[in-house]
Design an enzyme around this catalytic site. Structure first.
Site, short mmCIF file in Angstrom:
data_model
loop_
_atom_site.label_atom_id
_atom_site.label_comp_id
_atom_site.label_asym_id
_atom_site.label_seq_id
_atom_site.Cartn_x
_atom_site.Cartn_y
_atom_site.Cartn_z
CG ASP A 1 4.17 -3.61 4.61
OD1 ASP A 1 4.44 -3.00 5.65
OD2 ASP A 1 3.01 -3.91 4.29
CD GLU B 1 -0.02 -1.28 8.84
OE1 GLU B 1 -1.14 -1.25 9.40
OE2 GLU B 1 0.21 -0.63 7.82
NI NI Z 1 1.70 2.98 7.87
#
Ligand code: NI
Length: 390
Positions: A76, A133
């Site tokens: 991401d 994440e």
């Molecule tokens: Ni990172």
């Protein structure tokens, strides 16, 4: 860089630049996952997609099916308007790969290309491409979806502009902090600004809370154990001539040590109660636990070091000298299996002042070759260790 073949390096760089140009926010990594699947397909590697949203799990079979070695990357990007001026800058307004996850994804694809050529892998290697994440909850979702089934060891790494390109920082123990949030709600008694005797002023109570909370780290914690408490948001009042009846404080708590983490949480709760009592205000405190600290297991750290030395040579294997108080949801995997998380040196001369999450963040792409070569070595040494132990 001669760590991997020039043509593979070019392919990996092309993937990175393509992902960089088309960044996707957490939980929306549809196109990115598609590119991962395309690349895996071209190598003839079997995979499953659509795991926990847009996660992808691939496997390169080895002699022994389990326990296996897992290598993890994240997909991401961040809600940041890019200002690098790079020719392959983000084409999406307000979204940017400002943390190098475009690099993490492409370096792991590079490693896949190397590993698939290995004729005799000791154990099966699982590649985990996780979503989200940055929001801190993608790893948890992948684990819940079975990403760690049959896994004996898990490894990952982050691009880091604090280190020269060509180096790998391998560090035992805590390498990222836990990341928790708190929200304190102050309920006082609002009234006319000229009649304080009839009020319980939420601005005053909130201000005292901000200052009292600062003393947790400065006066309660052992200075040799790093910790951070930040009040990032303080919201109160409606007008200059009204005493505020309500205030809200929100902030973050970081610690590298699980005990320090609990102490910080408890102190914030205690101080909230006490300051409320002190001034007749109703104060409630909510702690929302995020990811735990990333703590590298000693024996796996030595495997990682061994792989790093083989990949880049002894003098290019360094260690982090200072605590990194950022969070990293790799720690969610470590709740279940031991692992090691490293840093890939990637500083671009002139860009030292633009850290990850900056709108001008960039990294030296040669780090992609370093990481791919490292992951290949690591998959083999860790796989041998798992095979010998079972
Ligand atoms: Ni990172």
């Amino acid at each position: 860089m001669s760590l991997i073949h020039e043509d593979l390096f070019e392919r990996v760089v092309a993937v990175r630049r393509d992902l960089h140009r088309h960044p996707e926010l957490s939980w929306q990594e549809h196109r990115t996952a598609g590119k991962v699947c395309e690349f895996l397909d071209s190598l003839g590697i079997a995979f499953r997609s659509g795991i926990a949203g847009h996660g992808v799990i691939a496997e390169i079979p080895g002699r022994q099916g389990k326990p296996l070695v897992a290598l993890r990357a994240d997909l991401d990007a961040l809600p940041i308007q890019e200002e690098t001026g790079l020719p392959f800058s983000s084409s999406v307004d307000g979204v940017m790969h400002a943390c190098g996850h475009d690099g993490h994804t492409s370096m792991l694809l590079g490693a896949a290309a190397l590993l698939v050529q290995e004729p005799d892998l000791p154990v099966t290697i699982r590649l985990i491409f996780q979503p989200a994440e940055e929001t801190g909850n993608g790893a948890r979702a992948m684990v819940d979806a079975g990403a760690l089934e049959d896994v004996g060891m898990v490894f990952g790494g982050h691009i880091d502009r604090h280190f020269e390109v060509g180096t790998i920082a391998v560090t035992e123990g805590a390498v990222n902090a836990s990341s928790d949030r708190f929200k304190i709600t102050v309920t006082g008694e609002g009234t006319h600004a000229a009649r304080p005797h009839e009020a319980v002023d939420a601005v005053v109570v909130g201000s005292l809370l901000v200052m009292a909370i600062q003393t947790i780290v400065s006066r309660e914690m052992n200075p040799s154990h790093p910790s951070v408490v930040t009040v990032g948001r303080f919201d109160a009042g409606t007008a200059a001539n009204v005493i505020a009846g309500n205030a809200t404080l929100e902030g973050t708590i970081r610690a590298q040590d699980p005990e320090v983490r609990i102490h910080l949480q408890q102190s914030i709760e205690r101080i909230s109660r006490s300051v409320g009592q002190l001034h007749n205000a109703n104060v409630s405190c909510e702690i929302v636990e995020g990811t735990p600290p990333v703590i590298n297991a000693p024996d796996l750290t030595s495997l990682a070091r061994q792989a790093a030395v083989t990949a880049v040579g002894e003098r290019n294997v360094v260690r982090m000298e200072h605590a990194n108080m950022g969070g990293e949801d790799f720690s969610e995997y470590l709740r279940t299996v031991p692992g090691c998380y490293v840093r890939f040196g990637a500083v671009v001369p002139g860009c030292e002042g633009y850290p990850a999450h900056s709108s001008r963040f960039d990294f030296d792409e040669r780090a992609l070759a370093v990481a791919a070569a490292y992951y290949r070595e690591l998959a083999i040494v860790a796989g041998r260790k798992l095979r010998d132990e079972s």
